[in-house]
Design a protein around this motif. Structure first.
Motif, short mmCIF file in Angstrom:
data_model
loop_
_atom_site.label_atom_id
_atom_site.label_comp_id
_atom_site.label_asym_id
_atom_site.label_seq_id
_atom_site.Cartn_x
_atom_site.Cartn_y
_atom_site.Cartn_z
N GLN A 242 0.84 -1.20 0.00
CA GLN A 242 0.00 0.00 0.00
C GLN A 242 0.87 1.25 0.00
N ILE A 243 0.45 2.26 -0.73
CA ILE A 243 1.16 3.54 -0.79
C ILE A 243 0.54 4.46 0.26
N TYR A 244 1.40 5.02 1.10
CA TYR A 244 0.97 5.97 2.13
C TYR A 244 1.62 7.32 1.82
N ASN A 245 0.80 8.33 1.52
CA ASN A 245 1.33 9.66 1.27
C ASN A 245 1.80 10.28 2.57
N MET A 246 2.81 11.14 2.47
CA MET A 246 3.38 11.77 3.64
C MET A 246 3.12 13.27 3.57
N ALA A 247 2.61 13.82 4.67
CA ALA A 247 2.36 15.26 4.75
C ALA A 247 3.67 16.00 4.98
N PRO A 248 3.75 17.25 4.55
CA PRO A 248 4.97 18.02 4.81
C PRO A 248 5.18 18.19 6.32
N PRO A 249 6.43 18.12 6.76
CA PRO A 249 6.70 18.23 8.20
C PRO A 249 6.60 19.68 8.69
N SER A 250 6.39 19.82 10.00
CA SER A 250 6.33 21.15 10.62
C SER A 250 7.75 21.68 10.84
N ARG A 251 7.83 22.94 11.21
CA ARG A 251 9.13 23.56 11.51
C ARG A 251 9.78 22.88 12.71
N LEU A 252 9.00 22.59 13.76
CA LEU A 252 9.55 21.92 14.95
C LEU A 252 10.06 20.52 14.58
N HIS A 253 9.31 19.82 13.76
CA HIS A 253 9.73 18.49 13.29
C HIS A 253 11.11 18.60 12.64
N GLN A 254 11.28 19.57 11.75
CA GLN A 254 12.54 19.73 11.04
C GLN A 254 13.67 20.17 11.97
N LYS A 255 13.35 20.96 12.97
CA LYS A 255 14.36 21.39 13.94
C LYS A 255 14.88 20.18 14.73
N ILE A 256 13.97 19.34 15.18
CA ILE A 256 14.36 18.12 15.90
C ILE A 256 15.18 17.22 14.99
N LEU A 257 14.73 17.05 13.76
CA LEU A 257 15.44 16.24 12.78
C LEU A 257 16.88 16.73 12.59
N LEU A 258 17.04 18.01 12.40
CA LEU A 258 18.37 18.59 12.18
C LEU A 258 19.26 18.42 13.41
#
Length: 183
Positions: free
Chosen positions: A29-45
Motif C-alpha cells: 500500500q502507498i501511504y502519502n506523507m504530509a509536509p513536516p512542521s518547523r519543529l519536526h525539522q528542527k528536531i530532525l536537524l
C-alpha cells in the motif's frame, strides 16, 4: 455483490511516483506523507547533527541519513519507507537508491498525521525487519519512546527534559529540551 479489490502496489509504482510526491510503500500500500512542521525539522536537524558529530568524533563507520532517504527494510523490494533519521553501520547496505536492508537505528518524529503509522504500523514493521533500535520522538507529548528490539525488552519512555542514552552508542546521551534550546 462483491467488494472492490484493493490495488496492491509494487516498488515499481513507488519509484515511478511523480516528482515532489513523498510516500512510503508498506505491505503493498502507498501511504502519502504530509509536509513536516518547523519543529519536526528542527528536531530532525539537531538529532541528525548530534549523532553524526558523535560518530565522527569516535572515528566511527556508521552513517546518518535524514529524510528523505529511501529504505528497503528487508532488501526484498516490498517495503520502502523514509524514516526521519536512519543510522546504518553496514556500508554494504548502502546503494544509489538508499538503504537495502534494515538500518541499525531509526528515529521517527511524530506528526499529527503520522501518529498511528509511527506508533503501530512502523513499530511492528521495524521490529520484524531486524532494526536494532527505534525511537519515536513525540513533540506534542514531549516524550520519546525507545525500543531496543534486540533485547526484547519493554520500551522506555523519556520526557524531553530527561537524558536519553543510545543503545547503539552507549556513551552518547541527548536531552531533547536542551538540544532544542541550543538551536
Amino acid at each position: 455483490m462483491s467488494l472492490p479489490q484493493q490495488r496492491t502496489y509494487t516498488s515499481e509504482d513507488y519509484w515511478n511516483l511523480p516528482d515532489g510526491i513523498r510516500a512510503e510503500l508498506i505491505n503493498g500500500q502507498i501511504y502519502n506523507m504530509a509536509p513536516p512542521s518547523r519543529l519536526h525539522q528542527k528536531i530532525l536537524l539537531e538529532l541528525s547533527s548530534t549523532i553524526r558529530n558523535y560518530i565522527r568524533s569516535q572515528n566511527g563507520s556508521c552513517e546518518v541519513y535524514p529524510a528523505p532517504f529511501a529504505v528497503n527494510l528487508k532488501a526484498d523490494d516490498k517495503d520502502w519507507v523514509e524514516p526521519d533519521i536512519s543510522v546504518i553501520c553496514d556500508s554494504d547496505k548502502l546503494t544509489d537508491q538508499g538503504c537495502s536492508g534494515s538500518p541499525d537505528l531509526i528515529i521517527e518524529i511524530v506528526s499529527p498525521s503520522s501518529r498511528k503509522m509511527d506508533y503501530i504500523i512502523k513499530n511492528a514493521l521495524y521490529s520484524d525487519a531486524g532494526v536494532r533500535e527505534y525511537w519515536i520522538v513525540d513533540p506534542q507529548k514531549e516524550t520519546t519512546m525507545v525500543y531496543h528490539f534486540e533485547e526484547d525488552a519493554a520500551p522506555t519512555m523519556q520526557p524531553f527534559d530527561m537524558p536519553i542514552s543510545f543503545g547503539l552508542f552507549p556513551e552518547l546521551t541527548v536531552t531533547l529540551s536542551k538540544l532544542l534550546e541550543q538551536s
